[in-house]
Design a protein around this motif. Structure first.
Motif, mmCIF file in Angstrom:
data_model
loop_
_atom_site.group_PDB
_atom_site.id
_atom_site.type_symbol
_atom_site.label_atom_id
_atom_site.label_comp_id
_atom_site.label_asym_id
_atom_site.label_seq_id
_atom_site.Cartn_x
_atom_site.Cartn_y
_atom_site.Cartn_z
ATOM 1 N N ALA A 2 -12.038 -39.747 -17.950
ATOM 2 C CA ALA A 2 -12.627 -38.751 -18.847
ATOM 3 C C ALA A 2 -12.119 -37.348 -18.574
ATOM 4 O O ALA A 2 -12.014 -36.531 -19.478
ATOM 5 N N GLY A 3 -11.816 -37.046 -17.301
ATOM 6 C CA GLY A 3 -11.403 -35.698 -16.964
ATOM 7 C C GLY A 3 -12.588 -34.738 -17.014
ATOM 8 O O GLY A 3 -13.726 -35.142 -17.235
ATOM 9 N N PRO A 4 -12.335 -33.441 -16.840
ATOM 10 C CA PRO A 4 -10.998 -32.897 -16.606
ATOM 11 C C PRO A 4 -10.540 -33.083 -15.171
ATOM 12 O O PRO A 4 -11.352 -33.217 -14.258
ATOM 13 N N PHE A 5 -9.217 -33.112 -14.967
ATOM 14 C CA PHE A 5 -8.651 -33.072 -13.637
ATOM 15 C C PHE A 5 -8.697 -31.615 -13.157
ATOM 16 O O PHE A 5 -8.660 -30.672 -13.968
ATOM 17 N N SER A 6 -8.794 -31.436 -11.844
ATOM 18 C CA SER A 6 -8.797 -30.092 -11.258
ATOM 19 C C SER A 6 -7.437 -29.845 -10.615
ATOM 20 O O SER A 6 -7.069 -30.516 -9.651
ATOM 21 N N ILE A 7 -6.690 -28.887 -11.171
ATOM 22 C CA ILE A 7 -5.318 -28.644 -10.729
ATOM 23 C C ILE A 7 -5.264 -27.316 -9.994
ATOM 24 O O ILE A 7 -5.577 -26.261 -10.564
ATOM 25 N N SER A 8 -4.876 -27.357 -8.726
ATOM 26 C CA SER A 8 -4.784 -26.141 -7.916
ATOM 27 C C SER A 8 -3.348 -25.636 -7.907
ATOM 28 O O SER A 8 -2.411 -26.332 -8.293
ATOM 29 N N GLY A 9 -3.185 -24.402 -7.456
ATOM 30 C CA GLY A 9 -1.852 -23.806 -7.438
ATOM 31 C C GLY A 9 -1.552 -23.106 -8.743
ATOM 32 O O GLY A 9 -2.371 -23.059 -9.663
ATOM 33 N N SER A 10 -0.350 -22.546 -8.812
ATOM 34 C CA SER A 10 0.032 -21.774 -9.993
ATOM 35 C C SER A 10 0.200 -22.682 -11.193
ATOM 36 O O SER A 10 0.643 -23.818 -11.075
ATOM 37 N N ASN A 11 -0.156 -22.159 -12.335
ATOM 38 C CA ASN A 11 -0.037 -22.902 -13.588
ATOM 39 C C ASN A 11 0.692 -22.022 -14.589
ATOM 40 O O ASN A 11 0.210 -20.938 -14.915
ATOM 41 N N PRO A 12 1.871 -22.437 -15.071
ATOM 42 C CA PRO A 12 2.597 -21.587 -16.016
ATOM 43 C C PRO A 12 1.814 -21.384 -17.299
ATOM 44 O O PRO A 12 1.142 -22.278 -17.773
ATOM 45 N N THR A 13 1.875 -20.182 -17.827
ATOM 46 C CA THR A 13 1.212 -19.894 -19.092
ATOM 47 C C THR A 13 2.245 -19.798 -20.191
ATOM 48 O O THR A 13 3.434 -19.670 -19.937
ATOM 49 N N ASN A 14 1.760 -19.848 -21.400
ATOM 50 C CA ASN A 14 2.638 -19.844 -22.561
ATOM 51 C C ASN A 14 2.931 -18.400 -22.958
ATOM 52 O O ASN A 14 2.033 -17.664 -23.331
#
Length: 240
Positions: free
Chosen positions: A202-214
């Motif tokens: 079902a999520g959401p997954f929790s993603i750590s670290g930098s995340n590129p933006t659009n």
């Protein structure tokens, strides 16, 4: 006076938010590992789910197919494909279960290949394979087989599990992007059944670290042309 100050504050806030709002309105060009397939039911009705591993803007499109990939670098053809489009901006960690059309997964083993671009020049994002014994084939020789698509890495941006009709990722759902890709790409973190359809994560997954933006591509601003400096005009002398 207070009303003017309030309007000025609102204007400044909108000016600060505008780049973010504009960025999220731009469709995102994705690369390998920006999504991962986390579940698939090949018993009717067919279904699968994928997780976004980066933020995407509204209008982002991803194509999915069960056509195999030939070792000669093109699709085998003869099967189906469809395109999913994000109706709004979505955050990294969102799990999507798209409405399927035009594909029919085989219970004797099949693939789901995700890509952007055209069928003749795809940029592969992720691939799922449940044909055989947790490995990719050398070539797509029939509707059940596929070579590993170009640009993908087995165990990171592609997962191959042993043939089973219905399967779901059951490993960790938090960590860095690279750690999650490695976990999802490990067939030991998958479970399933040949007789019972599986609930999709079902999520959401929790993603750590930098995340590129659009970031939108800036438009070209014309360079102003030079205006010549006027020359000095001598002051006329007095005539007696």
């Amino acid at each position: 006076m207070k009303k003017i100050a309030f309007m000025v504050a609102i204007g400044l806030l909108l000016a600060l938010l505008q780049p973010m709002l504009t960025a999220q309105a731009v469709p995102t060009a994705l690369t390998a590992g920006d999504i991962a397939i986390v579940g698939a039911n090949f018993d009717n009705p067919d279904a699968f789910a994928f997780v976004l591993l980066r933020d995407v803007g509204a209008g982002t499109s991803i194509s999915f197919t069960d056509n195999g990939w030939r070792k000669t670098h093109h699709f085998r053809g003869g099967e189906g494909s469809f395109t999913w489009t994000a109706l709004s901006a979505l955050a990294a960690g969102t799990v999507v279960q798209p409405t399927l059309s035009g594909v029919a997964f085989s219970t004797s083993g099949d693939q789901i290949l995700a890509y952007q671009g055209t069928d003749s020049n795809p940029t592969f994002l992720y691939a799922f394979n449940n044909n055989g014994s947790a490995s990719w084939d050398n070539d797509a020789t029939n509707s059940n087989t596929s070579a590993l698509p170009d640009g993908l890495v087995a165990g990171l941006s592609a997962v191959a599990i042993s043939e089973i009709d219905n399967a779901r990722y059951s490993g960790p759902t938090s960590g860095t992007r690279s750690a999650l890709l490695a976990a999802i790409g490990d067939p030991a973190n998958w479970s399933g059944s040949n007789s019972t359809r599986q609930p999709m994560p079902a999520g959401p997954f929790s993603i750590s670290g930098s995340n590129p933006t659009n970031t939108p591509t800036p438009t070209n601003t014309p360079t102003p042309t030079n205006t010549p400096t006027p020359t000095n005009t001598p002051t006329p002398t007095n005539t007696p």
